[in-house]
Write an enzyme that holds these catalytic residues in place. Structure first.
Site, short mmCIF file in Angstrom:
data_model
loop_
_atom_site.label_atom_id
_atom_site.label_comp_id
_atom_site.label_asym_id
_atom_site.label_seq_id
_atom_site.Cartn_x
_atom_site.Cartn_y
_atom_site.Cartn_z
N ASP A 18 -3.87 -12.48 -0.11
CA ASP A 18 -3.33 -11.27 0.52
C ASP A 18 -3.68 -10.07 -0.36
O ASP A 18 -4.13 -10.23 -1.50
CB ASP A 18 -1.80 -11.40 0.64
N SER A 19 -3.41 -8.88 0.17
CA SER A 19 -3.64 -7.67 -0.61
C SER A 19 -2.62 -7.54 -1.75
O SER A 19 -2.79 -6.70 -2.61
CB SER A 19 -3.53 -6.46 0.31
N CYS A 81 -3.20 -11.94 4.90
CA CYS A 81 -3.09 -10.51 5.18
C CYS A 81 -3.57 -10.22 6.60
O CYS A 81 -4.68 -10.61 6.98
CB CYS A 81 -3.97 -9.77 4.17
N GLU A 160 8.75 -3.11 -0.32
CA GLU A 160 8.44 -3.30 -1.74
C GLU A 160 9.46 -2.60 -2.64
O GLU A 160 9.64 -2.98 -3.79
CB GLU A 160 7.00 -2.87 -2.04
N CYS A 192 2.35 -7.80 10.29
CA CYS A 192 2.07 -7.41 8.90
C CYS A 192 2.89 -8.33 8.01
O CYS A 192 4.03 -8.70 8.36
CB CYS A 192 2.50 -5.94 8.70
N HIS A 194 4.65 -8.02 5.46
CA HIS A 194 5.96 -7.61 4.96
C HIS A 194 7.08 -7.65 6.01
O HIS A 194 8.24 -7.66 5.67
CB HIS A 194 5.89 -6.18 4.42
N1 DGL Z 1 -0.81 -7.40 3.67
C1 DGL Z 1 -1.01 -6.25 4.50
C2 DGL Z 1 -1.06 -6.70 5.97
O1 DGL Z 1 -0.51 -7.71 6.35
C3 DGL Z 1 0.06 -5.20 4.29
C4 DGL Z 1 -0.04 -4.48 2.96
C5 DGL Z 1 -1.32 -3.67 2.81
O2 DGL Z 1 -1.49 -2.65 3.50
O3 DGL Z 1 -2.13 -4.10 2.02
O4 DGL Z 1 -1.69 -6.06 6.76
#
Ligand code: DGL
Length: 279
Positions: A18-19, A81, A160, A192, A194
């Site tokens: 993931d990011s 992600c 976050e 997403c 989060h």
């Molecule tokens: N992990 C990203 C997503 O699910 C969210 C956080 C980001 O923008 O990197 O799209």
């Protein structure tokens, strides 16, 4: 392959990336639903967020992460992600023989199946919504359905910051979601990483009648099916204390650890920082 090699392959870890920290919601579902599987998790904490970056950049980052995960002898990869699934999954598939899945298709499939009135909402980053990936995939499955996307860029920082149940989050969620309420959607994809963490806020605003689809949950189901189909599922539970779950990040390992320990059942002892630019 001989029997020993097959056994080793089945015991190999699944790579999840993931990011940043958000993909832990996907790792968490894999831990819950397929506890026999080892996981190597990579969070690109140095280069987060992906949600506001271009397609080219996300593909470049995702390729580097793929190369890193290949060094970890993973047997399958989950792009946790949503933004990377939207932009990079097709490219990654071309570059490896390792089975690889993203979070978009599993979520889209369930939403297309669940909607009764044919109106589905999708919330996600600017990148995910701008890519139209959920819309395109749902329309392939059910062309008559309408899909309304809404980018909710403030949700990631709110999560976050730990503002999971907070009047500020309620207020912002109200502004983002009112459009979807007005349209009368009966199904909403939490598109997403989060967003499952603010599910109760979304539920409160959307009401009990709207079906909330969590792609993290659906992806773990799909991963389980994929591993079984390919004969890659681990028949033995790894011993506790072995390197069952390993975490790597590109920056700020301690912050990552704190977040991970706030959402995972298993305390994580360490996350290792690597230089992802080297891959
Ligand atoms: N992990 C990203 C997503 O699910 C969210 C956080 C980001 O923008 O990197 O799209």
């Amino acid at each position: 392959m001989n029997i020993e090699e097959i056994k080793d392959l089945r015991q190999a870890p699944v790579g999840v990336f993931d990011s940043g920290v958000g993909g832990l919601t996907v790792a968490r579902e894999i831990m819950r639903q397929i506890p026999n599987e080892r996981i190597v998790y990579f969070g690109d904490t140095a280069r987060v967020p992906y949600g506001s970056k271009s397609r080219e950049t996300i593909i470049k980052y995702s390729r580097q992460i793929l190369r890193f995960l290949q060094t970890q002898q993973v047997k399958a990869i989950v792009v946790a992600c949503n933004t990377a699934s939207a932009y990079a999954l097709d490219e990654l598939e071309k570059e490896t023989d390792i089975p690889i899945i993203g979070v978009v298709k599993p979520g889209a499939r369930v939403a297309a199946r669940e909607t009764k009135n044919g109106k589905i909402g999708v919330i996600g980053t600017e990148g995910t919504i701008g890519s139209q990936i959920y819309t395109n995939y749902i329309k392939k499955l059910r062309p008559e359905v309408s899909v309304i996307g809404k980018a909710c860029p403030l949700f990631v920082p709110l999560v976050e910051e730990g503002l999971l149940k907070d009047p500020v989050t309620d207020e912002i969620a109200m502004r983002y979601l009112s459009e979807l309420i007005d349209v009368g959607i009966d199904t909403l994809i939490l598109g997403c990483t989060h967003y499952p963490l603010i599910r109760s806020t979304v539920r409160k605003i959307m009401g009990e009648e709207v079906t909330l689809v969590n792609p993290a949950y659906e992806t773990a189901i799909e991963l389980k099916q994929l591993l079984t189909q390919k004969g890659l599922d681990n028949p033995e539970a790894p011993h506790l204390g072995t390197d069952r779950y390993r975490f790597y990040v590109s920056d700020a390992a301690e912050k990552f650890q704190r977040f991970a320990n706030s959402i995972l059942k298993y305390g994580i002892l360490s996350a290792k920082t690597i230089n992802i630019e080297e891959y």
